[in-house]
Enzyme design. Sequence first.
Site, mmCIF file in Angstrom:
data_model
loop_
_atom_site.group_PDB
_atom_site.id
_atom_site.type_symbol
_atom_site.label_atom_id
_atom_site.label_comp_id
_atom_site.label_asym_id
_atom_site.label_seq_id
_atom_site.Cartn_x
_atom_site.Cartn_y
_atom_site.Cartn_z
ATOM 1 N N ALA A 76 0.855 -1.188 0.000
ATOM 2 C CA ALA A 76 0.000 0.000 0.000
ATOM 3 C C ALA A 76 0.890 1.237 0.000
ATOM 4 C CB ALA A 76 -0.891 -0.021 1.233
ATOM 5 N N GLY A 127 0.818 -5.216 1.046
ATOM 6 C CA GLY A 127 -0.212 -5.408 0.024
ATOM 7 C C GLY A 127 0.322 -6.083 -1.226
ATOM 8 N N GLU A 148 3.810 -4.945 7.729
ATOM 9 C CA GLU A 148 2.877 -3.929 8.247
ATOM 10 C C GLU A 148 3.129 -3.579 9.708
ATOM 11 O OE1 GLU A 148 2.045 -6.388 6.260
ATOM 12 O OE2 GLU A 148 0.460 -5.798 4.870
HETATM 13 N N1 CO8 Z 1 4.575 3.319 -0.444
HETATM 14 C C1 CO8 Z 1 4.986 4.473 -0.982
HETATM 15 N N2 CO8 Z 1 6.230 4.668 -1.468
HETATM 16 C C2 CO8 Z 1 7.077 3.626 -1.394
HETATM 17 C C3 CO8 Z 1 6.715 2.383 -0.842
HETATM 18 C C4 CO8 Z 1 5.375 2.240 -0.349
HETATM 19 N N3 CO8 Z 1 4.901 1.085 0.137
HETATM 20 N N4 CO8 Z 1 7.780 1.562 -0.888
HETATM 21 C C5 CO8 Z 1 8.770 2.259 -1.472
HETATM 22 N N5 CO8 Z 1 8.356 3.499 -1.769
HETATM 23 C C6 CO8 Z 1 9.126 4.579 -2.403
HETATM 24 C C7 CO8 Z 1 10.140 5.178 -1.447
HETATM 25 O O1 CO8 Z 1 9.533 6.135 -0.601
HETATM 26 C C8 CO8 Z 1 11.129 5.756 -2.427
HETATM 27 O O2 CO8 Z 1 10.610 6.960 -2.915
HETATM 28 P P1 CO8 Z 1 11.606 8.232 -3.138
HETATM 29 O O3 CO8 Z 1 12.580 7.775 -4.182
HETATM 30 O O4 CO8 Z 1 10.688 9.302 -3.615
HETATM 31 O O5 CO8 Z 1 12.254 8.490 -1.817
HETATM 32 C C9 CO8 Z 1 11.114 4.763 -3.581
HETATM 33 O O6 CO8 Z 1 9.895 4.034 -3.469
HETATM 34 C C10 CO8 Z 1 12.260 3.766 -3.521
HETATM 35 O O7 CO8 Z 1 12.225 3.143 -2.247
HETATM 36 P P2 CO8 Z 1 13.495 3.124 -1.242
HETATM 37 O O8 CO8 Z 1 14.356 4.311 -1.470
HETATM 38 O O9 CO8 Z 1 12.964 2.906 0.125
HETATM 39 O O10 CO8 Z 1 14.241 1.829 -1.790
HETATM 40 P P3 CO8 Z 1 15.238 0.893 -0.970
HETATM 41 O O11 CO8 Z 1 15.871 0.021 -1.991
HETATM 42 O O12 CO8 Z 1 16.089 1.650 -0.053
HETATM 43 O O13 CO8 Z 1 14.264 -0.029 -0.054
HETATM 44 C C11 CO8 Z 1 12.304 -1.346 0.394
HETATM 45 C C12 CO8 Z 1 13.334 -0.896 -0.662
HETATM 46 C C13 CO8 Z 1 13.002 -2.208 1.442
HETATM 47 C C14 CO8 Z 1 11.223 -2.159 -0.328
HETATM 48 C C15 CO8 Z 1 11.663 -0.092 1.074
HETATM 49 O O14 CO8 Z 1 11.229 0.797 0.042
HETATM 50 C C16 CO8 Z 1 10.483 -0.378 1.938
HETATM 51 O O15 CO8 Z 1 10.633 -0.889 3.031
HETATM 52 N N6 CO8 Z 1 9.256 -0.032 1.462
HETATM 53 C C17 CO8 Z 1 8.066 -0.154 2.260
HETATM 54 C C18 CO8 Z 1 7.552 -1.564 2.207
HETATM 55 C C19 CO8 Z 1 6.356 -1.736 3.139
HETATM 56 O O16 CO8 Z 1 6.426 -1.499 4.344
HETATM 57 N N7 CO8 Z 1 5.208 -2.172 2.556
HETATM 58 C C20 CO8 Z 1 4.023 -2.402 3.293
HETATM 59 C C21 CO8 Z 1 3.143 -1.194 3.239
HETATM 60 S S1 CO8 Z 1 1.721 -1.384 4.258
HETATM 61 C C22 CO8 Z 1 0.694 -2.356 3.365
HETATM 62 O O17 CO8 Z 1 0.969 -2.755 2.264
HETATM 63 C C23 CO8 Z 1 -0.569 -2.698 4.053
HETATM 64 C C24 CO8 Z 1 -1.676 -3.132 3.109
HETATM 65 C C25 CO8 Z 1 -3.002 -3.102 3.826
HETATM 66 C C26 CO8 Z 1 -3.317 -1.741 4.311
HETATM 67 C C27 CO8 Z 1 -4.720 -1.603 4.768
HETATM 68 C C28 CO8 Z 1 -4.858 -0.343 5.643
HETATM 69 C C29 CO8 Z 1 -5.867 0.618 5.270
#
Ligand code: CO8
Length: 303
Positions: A68, A113, A136
């Site tokens: 998400a 997600g 999450e």
């Molecule tokens: N949402 C928004 N932006 C994201 C997400 C995300 N889930 N993941 C990555 N990005 C963005 C980063 O912010 C970054 O943007 P920018 O270049 O503008 O700074 C870009 O993508 C590249 O990401 P990173 O710089 O972080 O890349 P890394 O190689 O350093 O790290 C990772 C990669 C490990 C995948 C890291 O990006 C990360 O941990 N991402 C988050 C993953 C996460 O926690 N996902 C779960 C989200 S919660 C969810 O899915 C719940 C679903 C149900 C929700 C129901 C509630 C209503």
Amino acid sequence: MSSGMKYVQIEPLGDIAIIRINRPEALNAMNSDVIAELSRAIEIVGVDDGIKVVIITGSGEKAFCAGADIAFMVNIDPVKAEKYASSAQSVLNKIERMEKPVIAAINGYALGGGCELALVCDIRIAANTAKIGQPEVTIGIPPGWGGTQRLVRIVGPAKAKELVFTGKMITAEEAFQIGLVNKVVKLDEPTAGSDAQVGPAQDQTKRSSDKSETEKTRSSNTPAGSEVAKALNKRLIEDCIQFAKEITKNSINAVKTSKMLINKGMDVDIDAGLRLEIYGWALCFAHDDRQKMMSDFLSKGKK
Ligand code: CO8
């Protein structure tokens, strides 16, 4: 296939369609637009009788889907959160309930997600560089798009709780070991369709200690690394197409009925499931392809 969509592409390949989430700048995280377009793409391929199998993947070489959109979630209240989760769940349900088989080509991170998107697919095939998890809890929420329900049915309660409670990412190899993915496609495998399943898990990393893997993935940003990553992505898709062709050569009516029976059978007791199976099985006798395939088998036997 020109769909006029910004974040989701549909690529037809004969009787197979690839649906690609195309938001690589956010690692294919699903904001409301992605969710709406994914829903539309599913509807388009769902009603197209020429498409027998669907492959879902992410754009780029780094992520299948990072879940998400955290940038959107950070400021929403419970009312908006409920709406967001409901709209995403209804799209994921739509994928799970599609009559035709759906393969997830997990080309990189499948988190939150993104993992839940893979869970609604019938088959999961991962690149050996993929990292899968339900992180999450590390951002203060439980899985909300089916992760607490479907993961347990696929890997069992102990492994599901381990993944959900720790929020750690696991490697594609470990995901294969616990039955979360059907197959792992290795970079050094020469051709698609070869047995790319791999041995025991080699590592298991927590999100907090994932920097080294992140660095490794970043190395795909170098020109040579990028070429290798592209080759891997192509190989993953080729492997998924090969897998899809193993399905399209069979009776699509029988495949659709089998999918419905497996999905519905998990929701009911064994007696009701067996009764449902009888009805589904019997109804397949109404289809011409069943008679043709049985006749072909019998006539071959006489040659
Ligand atoms: N949402 C928004 N932006 C994201 C997400 C995300 N889930 N993941 C990555 N990005 C963005 C980063 O912010 C970054 O943007 P920018 O270049 O503008 O700074 C870009 O993508 C590249 O990401 P990173 O710089 O972080 O890349 P890394 O190689 O350093 O790290 C990772 C990669 C490990 C995948 C890291 O990006 C990360 O941990 N991402 C988050 C993953 C996460 O926690 N996902 C779960 C989200 S919660 C969810 O899915 C719940 C679903 C149900 C929700 C129901 C509630 C209503």
